[in-house]
Design an enzyme around this catalytic site. Sequence first.
Site, PDB file in Angstrom:
ATOM      1  N   ASP A   7      42.868 -30.663 -64.413  1.00  0.00           N
ATOM      2  CA  ASP A   7      43.197 -29.848 -65.579  1.00  0.00           C
ATOM      3  C   ASP A   7      42.023 -30.002 -66.535  1.00  0.00           C
ATOM      4  O   ASP A   7      41.931 -30.990 -67.256  1.00  0.00           O
ATOM      5  CB  ASP A   7      44.495 -30.347 -66.223  1.00  0.00           C
ATOM      6  N   GLU A  68      42.316 -25.837 -62.476  1.00  0.00           N
ATOM      7  CA  GLU A  68      42.983 -24.772 -63.232  1.00  0.00           C
ATOM      8  C   GLU A  68      41.990 -23.659 -63.539  1.00  0.00           C
ATOM      9  O   GLU A  68      40.894 -23.903 -64.036  1.00  0.00           O
ATOM     10  CB  GLU A  68      43.551 -25.310 -64.545  1.00  0.00           C
ATOM     11  N   ASP A 141      48.002 -33.393 -70.103  1.00  0.00           N
ATOM     12  CA  ASP A 141      46.894 -33.025 -69.213  1.00  0.00           C
ATOM     13  C   ASP A 141      47.068 -33.695 -67.845  1.00  0.00           C
ATOM     14  O   ASP A 141      46.717 -33.126 -66.816  1.00  0.00           O
ATOM     15  CB  ASP A 141      45.553 -33.454 -69.824  1.00  0.00           C
TER      16      ASP A 141
END
Length: 196
Positions: A7, A68, A141
């Site tokens: 992430d 991501e 996160d």
Amino acid sequence: MRVMGVDPGLTRCGVGVVEGVPGKRLHLVHVSVVRTAPDDDIALRLLGIETGIEALVDELRPDAVAVERVFSQHNVRTVMGTAQAAGVAILVAARRGLPVTLHTPSEAKAAVTGNGRADKAQVTRMVTRLLSLDAPPKPADAADALALAICHVWRGGAQQRLAHAQRSRIEEAARAERERLAARADATPTRGGTSE
């Protein structure tokens, strides 16, 4: 299959590694956050993210990396930092010949909760439940990185076969890059004279 989810973020870059196959129980291998100081120079921050992710990839040896996909946000400065951190993660994986797949936040949310518009609390609860964790991964996160890894494992099938087919191309490019860097290092003259 062992998948590392990333992430991306400049201040907090979540990294989560899970192991499993589609349709079977998943196991947590690792979860952490690579952090950089907001007041550091951007070059140092990106170097810090690279160093942190490299160390984790080398230690945990994932089969694939899921990052991501950066999407447009209202704050251009935030999106730029996120994109730069994502690029670092992709580069680290490519140098090691690992296949990389980008997943949107809504794909990851839908994979773990069944709802592509789930909020962070719902994602964290489901990640905690799916991995049978004693406590929710923090900060968010970290949970998001695990959700990306879970999403990648569960999407399986054709996507994993495609990644496997592309792996040899990536490995060849990584090998060529290592050779280029080694040749460049060998060709660089030594500074200073020799002592007699």
